[in-house]
Write a protein that holds these residues in place. Structure first.
Motif, PDB file in Angstrom:
ATOM      1  N   GLU A  58      10.045  -4.155 -13.050  1.00  0.00           N
ATOM      2  CA  GLU A  58       9.211  -5.327 -13.302  1.00  0.00           C
ATOM      3  C   GLU A  58       9.619  -6.015 -14.602  1.00  0.00           C
ATOM      4  N   ALA A  59       9.888  -5.231 -15.640  1.00  0.00           N
ATOM      5  CA  ALA A  59      10.299  -5.803 -16.923  1.00  0.00           C
ATOM      6  C   ALA A  59      11.610  -6.571 -16.804  1.00  0.00           C
ATOM      7  N   ALA A  60      12.472  -6.110 -15.904  1.00  0.00           N
ATOM      8  CA  ALA A  60      13.761  -6.783 -15.690  1.00  0.00           C
ATOM      9  C   ALA A  60      13.654  -7.961 -14.733  1.00  0.00           C
ATOM     10  N   GLY A  61      12.449  -8.175 -14.156  1.00  0.00           N
ATOM     11  CA  GLY A  61      12.265  -9.295 -13.238  1.00  0.00           C
ATOM     12  C   GLY A  61      13.007  -9.136 -11.933  1.00  0.00           C
ATOM     13  N   VAL A  62      13.105  -7.909 -11.435  1.00  0.00           N
ATOM     14  CA  VAL A  62      13.907  -7.654 -10.237  1.00  0.00           C
ATOM     15  C   VAL A  62      13.331  -8.350  -9.008  1.00  0.00           C
ATOM     16  N   LYS A  63      11.995  -8.245  -8.806  1.00  0.00           N
ATOM     17  CA  LYS A  63      11.414  -8.826  -7.592  1.00  0.00           C
ATOM     18  C   LYS A  63      11.618 -10.340  -7.512  1.00  0.00           C
ATOM     19  N   PRO A  64      11.296 -11.113  -8.570  1.00  0.00           N
ATOM     20  CA  PRO A  64      11.544 -12.555  -8.475  1.00  0.00           C
ATOM     21  C   PRO A  64      13.015 -12.900  -8.308  1.00  0.00           C
ATOM     22  N   ARG A  65      13.895 -12.057  -8.850  1.00  0.00           N
ATOM     23  CA  ARG A  65      15.333 -12.322  -8.665  1.00  0.00           C
ATOM     24  C   ARG A  65      15.740 -12.110  -7.203  1.00  0.00           C
ATOM     25  N   ILE A  66      15.109 -11.131  -6.529  1.00  0.00           N
ATOM     26  CA  ILE A  66      15.385 -10.927  -5.104  1.00  0.00           C
ATOM     27  C   ILE A  66      14.902 -12.131  -4.300  1.00  0.00           C
ATOM     28  N   VAL A  67      13.706 -12.615  -4.610  1.00  0.00           N
ATOM     29  CA  VAL A  67      13.186 -13.811  -3.931  1.00  0.00           C
ATOM     30  C   VAL A  67      14.132 -14.986  -4.158  1.00  0.00           C
ATOM     31  N   GLU A  68      14.603 -15.125  -5.391  1.00  0.00           N
ATOM     32  CA  GLU A  68      15.537 -16.201  -5.722  1.00  0.00           C
ATOM     33  C   GLU A  68      16.837 -16.063  -4.928  1.00  0.00           C
ATOM     34  N   ALA A  69      17.303 -14.831  -4.786  1.00  0.00           N
ATOM     35  CA  ALA A  69      18.537 -14.584  -4.040  1.00  0.00           C
ATOM     36  C   ALA A  69      18.389 -14.971  -2.575  1.00  0.00           C
ATOM     37  N   VAL A  70      17.262 -14.633  -1.971  1.00  0.00           N
ATOM     38  CA  VAL A  70      17.028 -14.986  -0.568  1.00  0.00           C
ATOM     39  C   VAL A  70      16.938 -16.497  -0.409  1.00  0.00           C
ATOM     40  N   ARG A  71      16.300 -17.167  -1.360  1.00  0.00           N
ATOM     41  CA  ARG A  71      16.248 -18.640  -1.326  1.00  0.00           C
ATOM     42  C   ARG A  71      17.648 -19.235  -1.402  1.00  0.00           C
ATOM     43  N   THR A  75       6.593   9.453 -12.713  1.00  0.00           N
ATOM     44  CA  THR A  75       7.986   8.989 -12.767  1.00  0.00           C
ATOM     45  C   THR A  75       8.170   7.660 -12.045  1.00  0.00           C
ATOM     46  N   THR A  76       7.529   7.515 -10.896  1.00  0.00           N
ATOM     47  CA  THR A  76       7.679   6.282 -10.116  1.00  0.00           C
ATOM     48  C   THR A  76       7.106   5.089 -10.878  1.00  0.00           C
ATOM     49  N   GLU A  77       5.961   5.292 -11.512  1.00  0.00           N
ATOM     50  CA  GLU A  77       5.358   4.207 -12.290  1.00  0.00           C
ATOM     51  C   GLU A  77       6.294   3.762 -13.403  1.00  0.00           C
ATOM     52  N   ARG A  78       6.929   4.724 -14.073  1.00  0.00           N
ATOM     53  CA  ARG A  78       7.858   4.390 -15.158  1.00  0.00           C
ATOM     54  C   ARG A  78       9.059   3.599 -14.620  1.00  0.00           C
ATOM     55  N   ALA A  79       9.587   4.022 -13.466  1.00  0.00           N
ATOM     56  CA  ALA A  79      10.733   3.324 -12.879  1.00  0.00           C
ATOM     57  C   ALA A  79      10.364   1.906 -12.457  1.00  0.00           C
ATOM     58  N   LEU A  80       9.219   1.751 -11.798  1.00  0.00           N
ATOM     59  CA  LEU A  80       8.799   0.423 -11.355  1.00  0.00           C
ATOM     60  C   LEU A  80       8.506  -0.499 -12.531  1.00  0.00           C
ATOM     61  N   ALA A  81       7.985   0.063 -13.615  1.00  0.00           N
ATOM     62  CA  ALA A  81       7.746  -0.739 -14.811  1.00  0.00           C
ATOM     63  C   ALA A  81       9.063  -1.297 -15.355  1.00  0.00           C
ATOM     64  N   ALA A  82      10.111  -0.487 -15.303  1.00  0.00           N
ATOM     65  CA  ALA A  82      11.425  -0.956 -15.754  1.00  0.00           C
ATOM     66  C   ALA A  82      11.938  -2.086 -14.854  1.00  0.00           C
ATOM     67  N   THR A 117       0.828  -1.206   0.000  1.00  0.00           N
ATOM     68  CA  THR A 117       0.000   0.000   0.000  1.00  0.00           C
ATOM     69  C   THR A 117       0.862   1.254   0.000  1.00  0.00           C
ATOM     70  N   LEU A 118       1.908   1.247   0.782  1.00  0.00           N
ATOM     71  CA  LEU A 118       2.799   2.407   0.825  1.00  0.00           C
ATOM     72  C   LEU A 118       3.440   2.647  -0.540  1.00  0.00           C
ATOM     73  N   ARG A 119       3.836   1.551  -1.191  1.00  0.00           N
ATOM     74  CA  ARG A 119       4.411   1.699  -2.535  1.00  0.00           C
ATOM     75  C   ARG A 119       3.389   2.283  -3.506  1.00  0.00           C
ATOM     76  N   GLU A 120       2.161   1.772  -3.427  1.00  0.00           N
ATOM     77  CA  GLU A 120       1.122   2.260  -4.341  1.00  0.00           C
ATOM     78  C   GLU A 120       0.824   3.738  -4.129  1.00  0.00           C
ATOM     79  N   ARG A 121       0.941   4.202  -2.887  1.00  0.00           N
ATOM     80  CA  ARG A 121       0.670   5.608  -2.597  1.00  0.00           C
ATOM     81  C   ARG A 121       1.699   6.535  -3.251  1.00  0.00           C
ATOM     82  N   VAL A 122       2.906   6.024  -3.447  1.00  0.00           N
ATOM     83  CA  VAL A 122       3.958   6.825  -4.073  1.00  0.00           C
ATOM     84  C   VAL A 122       3.841   6.797  -5.603  1.00  0.00           C
TER      85      VAL A 122
END
Length: 274
Positions: A241-254, A232-239, A221-226
Motif C-alpha cells: 500500500e505504501a508503494a501504491g501497488v494497487k493504483p499502479r495496477i489499475v493504471e496499468a490495465v487502463r 506477517t501478512t499485514e506488514r507485507a500488505l502495508a508495504a 473478504t478473502l484477503r482480510e481473512r488471511v
C-alpha cells in the motif's frame, strides 16, 4: 456443427484439442494452413483434413473460425468473401473490430469477435465475446460452444468493452506471471532454492485462484481473512500500500485498454498495409 479453421497456430491447436476432448468428431473440423510443416503436424496429431488454401469445398461449413495474425486478416478476408453464404464467422484475431472485418468481407455481417487468453492452451482460459446484431441466438450458442471448449466465456453488449477484456484477461496472464516472478525472486533472495521458490509460487497462485473460485465471498473478504492484525501478512500488505501497488495496477490495465483501442484504430485503417 462443421467448423473450418483458417490458420493452424497455437490458439487454433488449443481450440481443436478442446473441441475433440468435448466430443466433437475429427471429421467435423477442417483447417486451412499454408505452412506445410504446420499442416502436416495438425493432420498427424488430430487426424484432420488440412488444406493449403481456402476453396469452396473446405468452406462449405457452419462456422468459419479466423485464427490468423491481425495483420493478415484483411488479405485473408478478401479470399474468403466470395465463399461466404450462411456461415457464421468467428474471429479470434486480436484488436480487429467486427465492423472493419465486415467491411473487408464485402459487408458480411454474421460475425462474432472473440478475445481468448493463453490459459486456453490448458483448457483453463476465459474468452470475451461480442456479436454483431445480425447474429442469431443459435449462432451465438455455436460461437459459445467453440470457446467454452477451452474455458469460460463472457459476452459483452458493446464492442468497446472488448478493449477492457483485452486489458484484463487477454493481457492478464502476463500480470500474474510478473507477480510470480517477483515472488520467486524474493524467495530466492531470502535463501530458498530456485526450485523451491517456483513450487511455492505456482502452488500459491493456483490454490488462491481455486479458493476464490470456490468461495461465495469476494476477494476483499478473502484477503482480510488471511490478514491477521499485527501479523506477517499485514506488514507485507502495508508495504504494498505504501508503494501504491494497487493504483499502479489499475493504471496499468487502463494503459492496456487504451493501447487495445489504438490498435483497433490502426488495424482498421483502410490505408494501412495488409
Amino acid at each position: 456443427m462443421n467448423i473450418t479453421f483458417i490458420g493452424g497456430g497455437n490458439m487454433a491447436n488449443a481450440l481443436i484439442g478442446g473441441l475433440l476432448s468435448k466430443g466433437f468428431a475429427a471429421g467435423t473440423l477442417r483447417v486451412v494452413e499454408p505452412d506445410a510443416e504446420t499442416a502436416q503436424r495438425l493432420a498427424e496429431r488430430y487426424g484432420l483434413l488440412v488444406k493449403a488454401t481456402a476453396d469452396a469445398d473446405i468452406l462449405a461449413c457452419d462456422l468459419v473460425l479466423l485464427a490468423v495474425k491481425p495483420q493478415q486478416l484483411r488479405s485473408v478476408a478478401a479470399g474468403l468473401a466470395p465463399h461466404l453464404t450462411q456461415q457464421l464467422v468467428l474471429s479470434i484475431a486480436a484488436g480487429v473490430r467486427a465492423a472493419d472485418l465486415s467491411r473487408w468481407l464485402g459487408g458480411y455481417r454474421r460475425l462474432v469477435r472473440a478475445m481468448p487468453n493463453t490459459p486456453a492452451m490448458v483448457q483453463a482460459g476465459i474468452t470475451g465475446l461480442y456479436a454483431l446484431p445480425e447474429v442469431s441466438e443459435e449462432e451465438r450458442r455455436r460461437a459459445e460452444a467453440v470457446l467454452a471448449a477451452v474455458g469460460e466465456v463472457v459476452w459483452v453488449g458493446a464492442e468497446a468493452d472488448m478493449d477492457v477484456i483485452t486489458a484484463v484477461s487477454g493481457s492478464g496472464p502476463a500480470y500474474v506471471f510478473y507477480f510470480m516472478e517477483a515472488l520467486e525472486e524474493a524467495a530466492i533472495a531470502l535463501g530458498l532454492s530456485a526450485s523451491q521458490a517456483r513450487r511455492l509460487s505456482l502452488a500459491t497462485f493456483a490454490g488462491a485462484a481455486r479458493l476464490a473460485s470456490a468461495s461465495r465471498e469476494d476477494v476483499v473478504t478473502l484477503r482480510e481473512r488471511v490478514t491477521s492484525k499485527g501479523g506477517t501478512t499485514e506488514r507485507a500488505l502495508a508495504a504494498l500500500e505504501a508503494a501504491g501497488v494497487k493504483p499502479r495496477i489499475v493504471e496499468a490495465v487502463r494503459a492496456a485498454a487504451l493501447r487495445a483501442r489504438e490498435l483497433g484504430d490502426e488495424l482498421g485503417r483502410d490505408g494501412a498495409a495488409p
